[in-house]
Design a protein around this motif. Structure first.
Motif, PDB file in Angstrom:
ATOM      1  N   LEU A   1       0.830  -1.207   0.000  1.00 55.81           N
ATOM      2  CA  LEU A   1       0.000   0.000   0.000  1.00 55.81           C
ATOM      3  C   LEU A   1       0.866   1.259   0.000  1.00 55.81           C
ATOM      4  N   VAL A   2       1.925   1.249   0.812  1.00 51.25           N
ATOM      5  CA  VAL A   2       2.821   2.405   0.888  1.00 51.25           C
ATOM      6  C   VAL A   2       3.573   2.586  -0.426  1.00 51.25           C
TER       7      VAL A   2
ATOM      8  N   PHE B   1      10.616  13.288  -0.882  1.00 48.52           N
ATOM      9  CA  PHE B   1       9.556  12.327  -0.551  1.00 48.52           C
ATOM     10  C   PHE B   1      10.188  11.034  -0.082  1.00 48.52           C
ATOM     11  N   GLU B   2       9.796  10.578   1.106  1.00 46.61           N
ATOM     12  CA  GLU B   2      10.334   9.344   1.668  1.00 46.61           C
ATOM     13  C   GLU B   2       9.196   8.395   2.011  1.00 46.61           C
ATOM     14  N   ALA B   3       9.370   7.131   1.667  1.00 47.67           N
ATOM     15  CA  ALA B   3       8.387   6.098   1.997  1.00 47.67           C
ATOM     16  C   ALA B   3       9.094   4.953   2.703  1.00 47.67           C
TER      17      ALA B   3
ATOM     18  N   ASP C   1      -8.162  -1.132  -0.846  1.00 49.91           N
ATOM     19  CA  ASP C   1      -6.915  -0.473  -1.253  1.00 49.91           C
ATOM     20  C   ASP C   1      -7.166   0.807  -2.043  1.00 49.91           C
ATOM     21  N   THR C   2      -8.288   0.873  -2.780  1.00 53.32           N
ATOM     22  CA  THR C   2      -8.598   2.097  -3.529  1.00 53.32           C
ATOM     23  C   THR C   2      -8.901   3.249  -2.585  1.00 53.32           C
ATOM     24  N   ARG C   3      -9.671   2.940  -1.522  1.00 58.10           N
ATOM     25  CA  ARG C   3      -9.985   3.981  -0.551  1.00 58.10           C
ATOM     26  C   ARG C   3      -8.744   4.383   0.249  1.00 58.10           C
ATOM     27  N   VAL C   4      -7.866   3.429   0.538  1.00 57.78           N
ATOM     28  CA  VAL C   4      -6.642   3.768   1.256  1.00 57.78           C
ATOM     29  C   VAL C   4      -5.765   4.667   0.388  1.00 57.78           C
ATOM     30  N   ALA C   5      -5.731   4.386  -0.918  1.00 58.05           N
ATOM     31  CA  ALA C   5      -4.972   5.255  -1.830  1.00 58.05           C
ATOM     32  C   ALA C   5      -5.556   6.670  -1.816  1.00 58.05           C
ATOM     33  N   GLN C   6      -6.893   6.761  -1.796  1.00 65.68           N
ATOM     34  CA  GLN C   6      -7.552   8.068  -1.719  1.00 65.68           C
ATOM     35  C   GLN C   6      -7.219   8.765  -0.404  1.00 65.68           C
TER      36      GLN C   6
END
Length: 426
Positions: free
Chosen positions: A286-287, A305-307, A320-325
């Motif tokens: 997800l990240v 930008f760091e992940a 996962d779509t809502r988490v991306a949002q």
């Protein structure tokens, strides 16, 4: 023996009359009806010559005459409204919550100004007055004032009967008050339900307009702008001008499309109808997906930008779509408030038996006292940098709530902001 039997007969008669009063009071539906029963039947039940019944209005601190027996002409008029604070037997009984029993001489001596107003109501040296408050659970709901032509009639047994009558009347008034309050509350609840239903209907109509009548022409605009960006030779000055205008149109149309989606999503959250489809996902995936989508946006603004997310974190159940949002909303706000050269970070880490995601920035930060309301729809920061947050934070909370998780923020002025959330579902 004969006197004792006579006294017993008198008591039995009064008890029978009090019983009839109780029956009538049980069927009373208004305070005025209670007053009328007390006067019409109560006087006979207790042996008084005449009387008056008052209702207490604590808001204005007055007693209002509700019923009176036959009195000499003009005898009732001075008593239509009696302030509770005046120096008179009845207000004194109401103020103290205890009965006041006086004969004419005692009345004249203790309350001279008030006695002057009752001289014309058949007052003699042998007249007695009973002033009994109607007390229920410490509240005085009204009062009864009874007049006895013969003072001896107002003996201890008579005072007991008066107390019983007052208690019955007080309970009847309290029953009616509670019934009226329940009915008012029910009517208010029904009105609120109708208003909520009307609001929901209106919102659904608006959403229908937004989701259909605006989306369709906006889609046409986006397609047109995209087409204009592709036509012509890039070396042609005229084409360059057209593409520049088309790019502005495309950017604004995309912004409007995002606003429309935000409005639709927020309305769905308000009505608890936000659609999510959950499956198990690895937090690191997800990240990483968010990094691919959002990293370039930060880079364009001159931000680092760091992940970070460990690959061995437990799976989370989410859409996962809502988490991306959700991450896009949080990163979008972070990008807006962070000055060029700053840093945006996203990630996930283990916290006990749960996974906590975060989005951090090196922006101006917030006062700690702003954090409790940060995710409310109408939140406005004291920091002008955050004035463009819009519905983003409220939508972020709505997505987290739909997943059964929690969201919070850590920040202080000058040290950036860190938003954290979990995605646990039961």
């Amino acid at each position: 023996m004969v006197a004792r039997e006579s006294e017993l007969g008198r008591v039995e008669g009064r008890m029978a009359r009090l019983l009839s009063v109780s029956v009538e009071l049980a069927g009373a539906c208004t305070a005025e009806r209670v007053a009328r029963i007390a006067i019409d039947l109560g006087i006979a039940a207790v042996g008084a010559s005449h009387g008056v019944f008052f209702l207490h209005d604590p808001a204005t601190r007055v007693l209002r005459l509700a019923a009176a027996s036959a009195m000499p002409p003009g005898g009732v008029e001075p008593w239509r409204v009696v302030p509770v604070d005046v120096d008179a037997p009845l207000p004194h009984a109401v103020r103290t919550g205890t009965p006041v029993y006086v004969t004419s001489p005692e009345f004249a001596e203790q309350f001279p100004a008030s006695f002057a107003r009752v001289r014309e109501t058949r007052a003699t040296e042998d007249t007695a007055y009973a002033n009994v408050p109607l007390v229920v659970d410490g509240s005085v709901l009204g009062a009864i004032a009874m007049t006895y032509d013969v003072a001896a009639d107002l003996d201890s047994s008579e005072r007991t009967f008066l107390s019983i009558l007052a208690r019955q009347c007080g309970l009847a008034l309290e029953r009616i008050r509670l019934h009226d309050a329940e009915r008012a509350a029910r009517q208010a609840a029904e009105a609120a339900l109708r208003a909520a239903e009307e609001s929901t209907r209106a919102r659904e109509e608006i959403l229908g307009i937004v989701s259909h009548d605006l989306r369709n022409p906006l889609g046409t605009i986006l397609i047109g702008a995209s087409t204009l960006l592709q036509v012509g030779s890039p070396d042609d000055p005229q084409t360059q001008r057209v593409r520049k205008v088309a790019d502005r149109i495309n950017r604004q149309a995309e912004r409007m499309a995002r606003l429309i989606e935000d409005l639709v999503d927020f309305a769905s959250m308000q009505s608890a109808t936000l659609a999510i489809t959950t499956r198990h996902h690895a937090p690191a995936v997800l990240v990483a997906s968010a990094e691919l989508m959002l990293g370039p946006i930060a880079t364009e603004r001159g931000l680092k930008f760091e992940a970070t997310a460990a690959t061995d974190l437990p799976l989370v159940e989410c859409d996962d779509t809502r988490v991306a949002q959700l991450l896009a909303n949080l990163v979008g706000i972070a990008v807006k408030v962070t000055p060029r050269g700053g840093k945006i970070g996203i990630g996930a880490q283990r916290d006990g038996d749960r996974v906590v995601f975060h989005v951090s920035d090196t922006g101006p930060g917030l006062d700690p006292d702003e954090l409790p309301a940060l995710f409310e729809r109408n939140w406005r920061s004291k920091q002008p940098t955050y004035h463009g947050a819009g519905l983003g934070l409220a939508i972020a909370r709505g997505i987290v709530d739909a997943h059964g998780g929690s969201i919070w923020a850590e920040s202080e002025v000058g040290n950036g902001c860190r938003v954290l959330f979990t995605l646990s579902r039961g």
